[in-house]
Scaffold this active site. Structure first.
Site, short mmCIF file in Angstrom:
data_model
loop_
_atom_site.label_atom_id
_atom_site.label_comp_id
_atom_site.label_asym_id
_atom_site.label_seq_id
_atom_site.Cartn_x
_atom_site.Cartn_y
_atom_site.Cartn_z
N SER A 4 -3.68 131.74 -23.60
CA SER A 4 -4.67 131.43 -24.63
C SER A 4 -5.09 132.76 -25.22
O SER A 4 -5.57 133.63 -24.50
CB SER A 4 -5.85 130.70 -23.99
OG SER A 4 -6.73 130.23 -24.97
N GLU B 42 -0.56 124.47 -21.11
CA GLU B 42 -1.08 125.78 -21.49
C GLU B 42 -0.71 126.84 -20.45
O GLU B 42 -0.89 126.66 -19.25
CB GLU B 42 -2.62 125.70 -21.59
CG GLU B 42 -3.25 127.03 -21.91
CD GLU B 42 -4.79 126.99 -21.84
OE1 GLU B 42 -5.34 125.88 -21.96
OE2 GLU B 42 -5.39 128.04 -21.65
N ARG C 32 -12.49 130.28 -10.50
CA ARG C 32 -13.18 129.27 -11.32
C ARG C 32 -13.60 128.11 -10.44
O ARG C 32 -12.82 127.60 -9.64
CB ARG C 32 -12.25 128.78 -12.43
CG ARG C 32 -11.83 129.93 -13.33
CD ARG C 32 -11.05 129.48 -14.55
NE ARG C 32 -10.69 130.66 -15.34
CZ ARG C 32 -10.01 130.64 -16.46
NH1 ARG C 32 -9.61 129.48 -16.96
NH2 ARG C 32 -9.74 131.75 -17.10
N ARG D 68 1.03 129.65 -13.33
CA ARG D 68 1.66 128.64 -14.18
C ARG D 68 3.06 129.08 -14.63
O ARG D 68 3.93 128.25 -14.88
CB ARG D 68 0.77 128.33 -15.38
CG ARG D 68 -0.47 127.55 -14.97
CD ARG D 68 -1.25 127.02 -16.14
NE ARG D 68 -2.41 126.25 -15.67
CZ ARG D 68 -3.29 125.65 -16.47
NH1 ARG D 68 -3.15 125.74 -17.78
NH2 ARG D 68 -4.31 124.97 -15.97
N ARG E 299 -4.16 123.73 -11.45
CA ARG E 299 -5.59 124.03 -11.58
C ARG E 299 -6.15 124.42 -10.22
O ARG E 299 -6.44 123.57 -9.39
CB ARG E 299 -6.32 122.82 -12.15
CG ARG E 299 -7.76 123.08 -12.58
CD ARG E 299 -8.38 121.85 -13.22
NE ARG E 299 -7.67 121.46 -14.43
CZ ARG E 299 -7.92 121.96 -15.64
NH1 ARG E 299 -8.89 122.82 -15.80
NH2 ARG E 299 -7.22 121.58 -16.68
#
Length: 426
Positions: A350, A347, A260, A390, A275
RNA sequence: GGAGGGGUGGCCGAGUGGUCGAAGGCGCGCGCUUGGAGAGCGCGUGUACGCUUGCGUACCGUGGGUUCGAAUCCCACCCCCUCCGCCA
């Protein structure tokens, strides 16, 4: 992609759904183009019908050895009409596509109103928050003290938002991955899959990354996109297909790297591994029967939760508000794991039901049983089970000890060669 | 990188200018048969759109072109495969 027929019959509901997303009404402008499109289409069809009839007469006349000059001239008059009409038809069709393709999916009825994360609703909290009788550290301090997490080296070779893991932590990442995959495949019946990480335009369009979010993706000189999630290749496995009803549901899981650009996240989460431009994830994707996709979302969310439960990590489940959902989703549960180092939930998964939104873009359908005619669009779902990086952070922060070592959750020890603790110089 | 082959319905596979939305097979659906299943036999079965309840239009990788008429001829592009070379 939205169903233009549905919009015709439910213009108000369509605009209401967009409004819940915080978007302006679009039905009127879409339907205006649609009306002109259909008028052009009808006009062309009438002209073509005549042309086809006359052409047949010409063929018949010539077959009888008669002249057909008058008929040929007649068709000649229709040619311009058809050519121009077709041009207009194509132009209007493209215009509709341009209007519709950037519009996100409409929220399901039971999705809470609201335009951002503050409107998300907590559904449940699971697990005990850990207590520490020393000053807790975050995963960066823990990892660097262990000499197993190296952002400097990563920056030297790749720049910001990358990390190098070593020794026990590299092993921990691998162990977590295998742990997750084993559960998803052996216990929950997801078919293990190893898809490509580079995809073409059509695939990125199918799941909704294109045309609107190109800047969020990395792409290569020769036209490939690096996947931001395995959702892209896994979901697109059914692109353009007409399945048998008995094929459903199709549940797949894949472990992939995800890429990303984080174009819109400058300055956000710059510390640590939260991130990154590249991270790994075990993803679940289900191609579901439309009548059962809501149940499937609950199931999928549970499959993600159980990973956290086995690892003894506290978490909460929230249902995202209309405005906080991703582009293709009609309903999304986020699972947020407790991170003591940040003193908050973050998070880690998802899970979304996209309804038929992606299926329309992909032309993914099934043939209802007992009917020889007609097809229906499938529903698609995707969820993380889980984001590995994570999860590694969560293990470090939740299982840290005052001496800087980290206890390995019991369920994970078989995947760590039986070791119980990660400590420096291990 | 070099050379060649090919993209047709859910699948396989015919089809080189009109009678082709497209043979045949498989699959699927219904029926007959059977104690039941299978085999066998018979009938049916593409997708989408538009107007309308029966028609019409489009679709043979995509987009253009030629022609009264294109799956079929021409051009461009995309994709897949095989062989050689190189390489993890």
């Amino acid at each position: 992609m939205h169903d233009i027929k549905w919009i015709r019959e439910n213009a108000e509901a369509f605009d209401a759904g967009l409004a819940r997303r915080g978007l302006d009404a679009a039905a009127a402008s879409v339907l205006d183009v649609d009306a002109r499109y259909r008028a052009a289409q009808t006009q062309v069809q009438v002209a073509k019908n005549r042309r086809n009839q006359v052409s047949k007469e010409i063929g018949a006349a010539k077959g009888r050895g008669e002249g057909a000059d008058g008929l040929v001239a007649k068709v000649g008059e229709l040619k311009d009409l058809i050519r121009n009409g077709e041009q207009e038809e194509r132009r209007l069709s493209a215009e509709i596509e341009e209007l519709l393709s950037p519009l996100p999916n409409l929220p399901a009825d039971d999705v809470p109103d609201g335009l951002d994360e503050t409107a998300n609703l907590e559904v449940r909290r699971v697990g005990q928050l850990p207590r520490f009788d020393f000053n807790v550290r975050d995963h960066v301090d823990i990892g660097e003290a262990l000499d197993m997490m190296d952002f400097e080296s990563a920056a030297r070779i790749s720049g910001a938002r990358f990390v190098v893991l070593k020794d026990g932590l590299a092993r921990l990442e691998r162990g977590l991955t295998n742990f997750m995959l084993d559960i998803q495949t052996e216990e929950f019946g997801y078919q293990e899959t190893k898809p490509p990480s580079l995809v073409r335009d059509a695939a990125a369009y199918g799941t909704g990354q294109l045309p609107k979010f190109a800047e969020d993706l990395f792409h290569t000189d020769d036209g490939y996109w690096l996947i931001p999630t395995a959702e892209v290749p896994l979901t697109n496995l059914v692109r353009g297909r007409i399945l048998a009803e008995d094929d459903l549901p199709i549940r797949r899981t894949a472990y992939t790297s995800c890429y990303r650009s984080e174009a819109g996240a400058a300055g956000k989460d710059t510390r640590g591994m939260i991130r990154q431009h590249e991270f790994t994830k075990v993803e679940m994707v289900t191609i579901a029967h439309p009548d059962y996709s809501d149940d499937e979302l609950e199931f999928m969310t549970k499959c993600a939760e159980i990973i956290l439960q086995r690892l003894g990590l506290a978490y909460r489940v929230v249902v995202l508000s209309c405005g906080d959902m991703g582009f293709s989703a009609r309903k999304t549960y986020d699972i947020e794991v407790w991170l003591p180092g940040q003193d908050t939930y973050r998070e880690i998964s998802s899970c979304s039901n996209c309804g038929d939104f992606q299926a329309r873009r992909m032309q993914a359908r099934f043939r209802p049983k007992g009917e020889s005619k007609g097809t229906r669009f499938v529903h698609t779902l995707n969820g993380s089970g889980l984001a590995v990086g994570r999860t590694l952070i969560a293990v470090l922060e939740n299982y840290q000890r005052s001496d800087g070592s980290v206890v390995i959750p019991e369920a994970l020890r078989p995947y760590m060669g039986g070791r119980e603790v990660i400590r420096a110089a291990d």
